[in-house]
Enzyme design. Structure first.
Site, PDB file in Angstrom:
ATOM      1  N   HIS A   1       0.761  -1.524  -0.018  1.00  0.00           N
ATOM      2  CA  HIS A   1       0.108  -0.009  -0.056  1.00  0.00           C
ATOM      3  C   HIS A   1       0.603   1.252   0.082  1.00  0.00           C
ATOM      4  O   HIS A   1       1.477   1.601   1.015  1.00  0.00           O
ATOM      5  CB  HIS A   1      -0.530   0.441   1.160  1.00  0.00           C
ATOM      6  CG  HIS A   1      -1.968  -0.612   1.294  1.00  0.00           C
ATOM      7  ND1 HIS A   1      -2.853  -0.943   2.117  1.00  0.00           N
ATOM      8  CD2 HIS A   1      -2.382  -1.799   0.463  1.00  0.00           C
ATOM      9  CE1 HIS A   1      -3.495  -2.177   1.761  1.00  0.00           C
ATOM     10  NE2 HIS A   1      -3.468  -2.496   0.526  1.00  0.00           N
TER      11      HIS A   1
ATOM     12  N   LYS B   1       1.523  -0.015  15.322  1.00  0.00           N
ATOM     13  CA  LYS B   1       3.033  -0.112  15.136  1.00  0.00           C
ATOM     14  C   LYS B   1       3.081  -1.533  16.308  1.00  0.00           C
ATOM     15  O   LYS B   1       4.624  -1.702  15.785  1.00  0.00           O
ATOM     16  CB  LYS B   1       3.312   1.209  15.920  1.00  0.00           C
ATOM     17  CG  LYS B   1       2.996   2.014  15.456  1.00  0.00           C
ATOM     18  CD  LYS B   1       3.981   2.458  13.431  1.00  0.00           C
ATOM     19  CE  LYS B   1       4.040   3.337  13.346  1.00  0.00           C
ATOM     20  NZ  LYS B   1       4.246   2.827  12.185  1.00  0.00           N
TER      21      LYS B   1
ATOM     22  N   PRO C   1      -3.931   0.124  19.049  1.00  0.00           N
ATOM     23  CA  PRO C   1      -3.182  -0.469  17.533  1.00  0.00           C
ATOM     24  C   PRO C   1      -3.561   1.250  16.641  1.00  0.00           C
ATOM     25  O   PRO C   1      -3.473   0.362  15.743  1.00  0.00           O
ATOM     26  CB  PRO C   1      -4.321  -1.381  18.108  1.00  0.00           C
ATOM     27  CG  PRO C   1      -5.297  -1.243  18.162  1.00  0.00           C
ATOM     28  CD  PRO C   1      -5.145  -0.252  19.325  1.00  0.00           C
TER      29      PRO C   1
ATOM     30  N   TYR D   1      -9.431   5.527   8.277  1.00  0.00           N
ATOM     31  CA  TYR D   1      -9.199   5.959   9.097  1.00  0.00           C
ATOM     32  C   TYR D   1     -10.287   6.222   9.916  1.00  0.00           C
ATOM     33  O   TYR D   1     -10.068   7.850   8.905  1.00  0.00           O
ATOM     34  CB  TYR D   1      -7.850   5.728  10.202  1.00  0.00           C
ATOM     35  CG  TYR D   1      -6.713   4.703  10.202  1.00  0.00           C
ATOM     36  CD1 TYR D   1      -6.598   4.268  11.006  1.00  0.00           C
ATOM     37  CD2 TYR D   1      -6.074   4.318   8.726  1.00  0.00           C
ATOM     38  CE1 TYR D   1      -5.358   3.507  11.041  1.00  0.00           C
ATOM     39  CE2 TYR D   1      -5.151   3.447   8.972  1.00  0.00           C
ATOM     40  CZ  TYR D   1      -4.880   3.538  10.223  1.00  0.00           C
ATOM     41  OH  TYR D   1      -3.949   2.166  10.126  1.00  0.00           O
TER      42      TYR D   1
HETATM   43  C1  PHB Z   1      -5.639  -4.614  11.033  1.00  0.00           C
HETATM   44  O1  PHB Z   1      -5.715  -4.853   9.517  1.00  0.00           O
HETATM   45  O2  PHB Z   1      -5.778  -5.579  12.154  1.00  0.00           O
HETATM   46  C2  PHB Z   1      -5.033  -3.200  11.101  1.00  0.00           C
HETATM   47  C3  PHB Z   1      -4.515  -2.359  10.659  1.00  0.00           C
HETATM   48  C4  PHB Z   1      -3.890  -1.128  11.288  1.00  0.00           C
HETATM   49  C5  PHB Z   1      -4.240  -0.562  12.235  1.00  0.00           C
HETATM   50  C6  PHB Z   1      -4.799  -1.268  13.535  1.00  0.00           C
HETATM   51  C7  PHB Z   1      -4.868  -2.970  12.510  1.00  0.00           C
HETATM   52  O3  PHB Z   1      -3.770   0.109  12.540  1.00  0.00           O
END
Ligand code: PHB
Ligand code: APR
Length: 416
Positions: free
Chosen positions: A95, A320, A316, A224
């Site tokens: 990505h 990281k 999360p 996000y």
């Molecule tokens: C996930 O795909 O589980 C994931 C992706 C990005 C994040 C947290 C979890 O910031």
């Protein structure tokens, strides 16, 4: 480097002599077979340093845990260096951008353009663990599963040891270095005397409710989303498997979230345009995880070194957790090679400060990214408007986007 000699000398695993349990001997005892422990075990193996991994659970349990799935370049680089990247190259999704949404209005951060070509790779932690364990079998790495009651001894001398029980039988491993890779709830951090150990913590007043479903992701990149109802994240494991999260109350009950209720709320938070594109389907994993920021200092005491979640936790947001475990053990692997091969203590003496410098920057980023994307229970109109202004600033400012992008793709090890 005399690898064979080093191994024969240090890994003489004398087992039973005359019917009595004898100890084993190695150079490095690694407690915990999560990402930190297994990456370190492979790194040491590659350098001819003898190590034994001691894990409380079995392989199926460790591999089955669903965690994040975004790999920074440091993690991809380490998998390549260790000869573990074949499947990652085939199946990983590279990505070059990520997306933010404010009340349904989406904008993209072109991470590759902003960072001179850096990307992240979507590849689930479960896949990483499978690759680490499969190669560990082929390479004959020593992993002891299902051990109980691990205790560390003589960490302040130069001959530490580890004891445990295996099916009720007391065992012991003599070594030169112990590495605590036993996660947040492990025993190693607690072996550092209380007057030496300092801890720093933030607990967040919400959790993440996450699902996995075999449906195509809503977008080819991550989203996000900050919405008045709370945060949502659209992520994925593959072009046919989606991973979605929504912010929930800490005392929320998973049982109260039917799949329909989850999809409805996710679509509201992603906004009408994206919401219409979401493919719904039966979830096969649904759990609530709390969010925490935590750092323990120092990451070394005597012959004990901490790496990964044993020393630090991040929320999360930004994914990281595993990447930080990887940067810790990359640094520790270099330091231990200096120690065992060049007989220099400079690397191990500098490990804690070097690792913490990068850890704190990832802590700052994860905390900040959480703070601008979530609804906080005590948020008044002023705080909400500041949050909206910050997101709008990021949307319109290439300078702000660059800061986000370089942290998101992961800071280089050396700049930290
Ligand atoms: C996930 O795909 O589980 C994931 C992706 C990005 C994040 C947290 C979890 O910031
Ligand atoms: N004795 C032996 N093993 C132990 C003990 C113990 N007393 N306590 C815990 N363990 C094992 C756990 O069973 C687990 O397999 O240590 C391992 C720690 O693994 P993680 O918790 O995954 O920690 P780490 O390897 O640092 O991984 C960091 O990966 O799993 C994610 O959320 C985690 O993102 C973070 C990253």
């Amino acid at each position: 480097m005399g690898e064979a000699g080093v191994r024969a000398q240090h890994q003489d695993q004398a087992d039973t002599v005359g019917g009595e349990e004898q100890g084993m001997r190695t150079q490095v005892a690694i407690i915990g077979a999560g990402p930190a422990g297994m990456f370190l075990a492979h790194l040491l193996h590659q350098q001819g340093i003898a190590a034994v991994v001691i894990e409380r659970r079995d392989r199926a349990y460790v591999e089955g845990r669903v965690r994040a799935g975004v790999l920074e370049q440091v993690t991809v680089d380490l998998m390549r260096k260790l000869g573990l990247a074949d499947r990652l190259e085939r199946e990983g999704l590279v990505h070059g951008g990520t997306n933010l949404s404010l009340d349904g209005a989406l904008f993209r951060i072109d991470m590759a353009a902003l960072t001179g070509g850096s990307t992240v790779t979507v590849y689930g932690q479960q896949e990483v663990m499978r690759d680490l364990f499969d190669a560990a079998e082929t390479r004959d790495l020593s992993i002891l599963w299902n051990v109980d009651d691990v205790q560390l001894h003589d960490l302040d001398g130069d001959r530490p040891s580890v004891s445990w029980t295996e099916r009720g039988v007391a065992r012991r491993l003599d070594c030169e270095i112990v590495v605590g890779c036993d996660g947040f709830h492990g025993v190693c951090r607690a072996s550092i005397p209380a007057d030496v150990l300092q801890t720093f913590e933030r607990v967040y007043p919400f959790g993440w409710l996450g699902i996995l479903a075999d449906v195509p992701p809503v977008d080819h990149e991550l989203i996000y989303a900050n919405h008045a109802n709370g945060f949502a994240l659209a992520s994925m494991r593959s072009p046919t498997r989606s991973r979605y999260y929504i912010q929930c109350a800490l005392d929320d009950d998973v049982g109260a979230w039917s799949d329909d209720r989850f999809w409805d709320e996710l679509c509201v938070r992603l906004g009408p345009t994206l919401g219409e594109r979401v493919t719904r389907g039966a979830s096969f994993e649904k759990t609530i995880a709390p969010l925490r920021s935590f750092v323990a200092e120092p990451m070394r005491w005597g012959r004990l070194f901490l790496a990964g979640d044993a020393a630090h936790i991040v929320p999360p947001t930004g994914a990281k957790g595993m990447n930080l475990a990887v940067s810790d053990v990359t640094m520790l692997g270099e330091a231990l090679a200096e120690f065992f091969i060049e007989r220099s203590a400079a690397g191990i003496d500098g490990y804690s400060a070097r690792a913490l410098a990068r850890v704190w920057k990832a802590e700052r980023f994860s905390w900040w990214f959480t703070s601008i994307t979530h609804r906080f229970p005590d948020m008044d109109g002023f705080s909400r408007r500041l949050q909206m202004a910050e997101l709008d600033y990021i949307r319109t400012s290439p300078t702000a986007q660059k800061t986000l992008a370089e942290n998101y793709v992961g800071l280089p090890l050396e700049a930290a």
